[in-house]
Design an enzyme around this catalytic site. Sequence first.
Site, PDB file in Angstrom:
ATOM      1  N   LYS A 245       9.138 -13.922 -51.041  1.00 56.65           N
ATOM      2  CA  LYS A 245       8.588 -14.748 -52.118  1.00 56.65           C
ATOM      3  C   LYS A 245       7.224 -14.182 -52.554  1.00 56.65           C
ATOM      4  CE  LYS A 245       6.813 -19.282 -53.023  1.00 56.65           C
ATOM      5  NZ  LYS A 245       5.400 -18.904 -52.779  1.00 56.65           N
TER       6      LYS A 245
ATOM      7  N   GLY B  74      11.198 -22.642 -45.678  1.00 59.18           N
ATOM      8  CA  GLY B  74      10.962 -21.231 -46.005  1.00 59.18           C
ATOM      9  C   GLY B  74      10.244 -20.545 -44.849  1.00 59.18           C
ATOM     10  N   HIS B  75       9.191 -21.192 -44.352  1.00 55.35           N
ATOM     11  CA  HIS B  75       8.477 -20.636 -43.187  1.00 55.35           C
ATOM     12  C   HIS B  75       9.435 -20.540 -41.996  1.00 55.35           C
ATOM     13  CE1 HIS B  75       4.926 -22.657 -45.290  1.00 55.35           C
ATOM     14  NE2 HIS B  75       4.517 -21.405 -45.193  1.00 55.35           N
TER      15      HIS B  75
ATOM     16  N   ARG C 142       2.854 -25.386 -51.946  1.00 52.05           N
ATOM     17  CA  ARG C 142       2.237 -25.926 -53.155  1.00 52.05           C
ATOM     18  C   ARG C 142       3.150 -26.911 -53.880  1.00 52.05           C
ATOM     19  NH1 ARG C 142      -2.210 -22.448 -54.936  1.00 52.05           N
ATOM     20  NH2 ARG C 142      -2.431 -20.853 -53.353  1.00 52.05           N
TER      21      ARG C 142
HETATM   22  P1  AMP Z   1       2.019 -19.270 -46.724  1.00 48.43           P
HETATM   23  O1  AMP Z   1       1.917 -20.347 -45.684  1.00 48.43           O
HETATM   24  O2  AMP Z   1       2.362 -19.790 -48.082  1.00 48.43           O
HETATM   25  O3  AMP Z   1       0.878 -18.304 -46.704  1.00 48.43           O
HETATM   26  O4  AMP Z   1       3.294 -18.410 -46.308  1.00 48.43           O
HETATM   27  C1  AMP Z   1       3.417 -17.856 -45.030  1.00 48.43           C
HETATM   28  C2  AMP Z   1       4.598 -16.925 -45.038  1.00 48.43           C
HETATM   29  O5  AMP Z   1       5.771 -17.656 -45.362  1.00 48.43           O
HETATM   30  C3  AMP Z   1       4.476 -15.795 -46.062  1.00 48.43           C
HETATM   31  O6  AMP Z   1       4.984 -14.604 -45.500  1.00 48.43           O
HETATM   32  C4  AMP Z   1       5.339 -16.294 -47.191  1.00 48.43           C
HETATM   33  O7  AMP Z   1       5.858 -15.240 -47.988  1.00 48.43           O
HETATM   34  C5  AMP Z   1       6.441 -16.990 -46.424  1.00 48.43           C
HETATM   35  N1  AMP Z   1       7.141 -17.962 -47.264  1.00 48.43           N
HETATM   36  C6  AMP Z   1       6.585 -18.950 -48.002  1.00 48.43           C
HETATM   37  N2  AMP Z   1       7.542 -19.598 -48.702  1.00 48.43           N
HETATM   38  C7  AMP Z   1       8.722 -18.995 -48.392  1.00 48.43           C
HETATM   39  C8  AMP Z   1      10.081 -19.194 -48.805  1.00 48.43           C
HETATM   40  N3  AMP Z   1      10.422 -20.136 -49.674  1.00 48.43           N
HETATM   41  N4  AMP Z   1      11.020 -18.378 -48.276  1.00 48.43           N
HETATM   42  C9  AMP Z   1      10.689 -17.393 -47.386  1.00 48.43           C
HETATM   43  N5  AMP Z   1       9.429 -17.161 -46.969  1.00 48.43           N
HETATM   44  C10 AMP Z   1       8.462 -17.951 -47.475  1.00 48.43           C
END
Ligand code: AMP
Length: 294
Positions: free
Chosen positions: A165, A51-52, A203
């Site tokens: 997301k 996703g990232h 998570r």
């Molecule tokens: P986080 O590390 O969870 O704070 O996420 C960092 C970035 O990655 C944020 O902009 C999230 O929205 C994005 N992100 C997390 N999971 C996904 C996913 N499954 N698809 C697209 N972007 C994602």
Amino acid sequence: MPFIAYFAQTFFLGIVKIFYYKHKLQNWFSADNAKHQTLGFVPTMGALHDGHMSLVEAANKHCDLTIASIFVNPKQFDKPEDLLKYPRTEEQDCDILVRNGCNIAFIPNNDDLYGGNYKNIELDLGHLAHVYEGEKREGHFEGVIQVLYQLFDAIKPTDVFFGQKDYQQCMVVNKILDRYFPSIIMHTIPTHRDKEGLALSSRNKRLSEEGIVKARHFNKALHLAAKNMHEGTEKALKMASEYMLLHGLEVEYLDFANANDLTPSKNWEGIPQKIVAVSAVWLEGVRLIDNFVF
Ligand code: AMP
């Protein structure tokens, strides 16, 4: 921080240049080492997954240079135990960034971002502060505002990339940009899912195999809610809630909102043209969020 980094502070790993300190990063930029017109920035909290990487891929496509940050921001966690349990996989994350063509990784520590002459940033989020993630996670967006301001100010990207997301977070980012960084371009990237529709999330790493099977019903429930909207919002939400409970998902909130401004369904004057089903659930002690725009 890895031992070697304590002395060297920055080093090359494959083609990713890693910085642990803001001033080192800024020195590198100002020495004109990076002859770029556009700089795409992907903020993350690590435990990286595909996703990232869809954000990194989008940044690579749009910009001359891509920088990703890895920082588990204590200010945006409302529960200390949630912060402690947050997965940290820094070495693996750097490998993933190398393999996906990210040019720079910025991995600051708390003192570097919030020490020195750090000042709390004020921003009026209006109703966004009081609904859904704003309501349920006290101080969460306040923390998101602080960290993003510090990162945007240090990095000075031309473009930033966020995942749909975190739907409400994207709206908050737009407010930060409008108020403080109007020249930065915001890119909202669709949610990356597994083949059964489960949104990839750091998570998810805390879920058992059985938990993953249950979590796959989360997005299905949001689709179900949308499909039953013609029966009336309350009935559709009730049916989707029951579906989630049946599959072991404990609903924290589930609602339809106006997709343009996140007005909750109870405050609608008519049916909006674009709707988003938003929800947070608990499973095996892990909090998951997802949404579906229709
Ligand atoms: P986080 O590390 O969870 O704070 O996420 C960092 C970035 O990655 C944020 O902009 C999230 O929205 C994005 N992100 C997390 N999971 C996904 C996913 N499954 N698809 C697209 N972007 C994602």
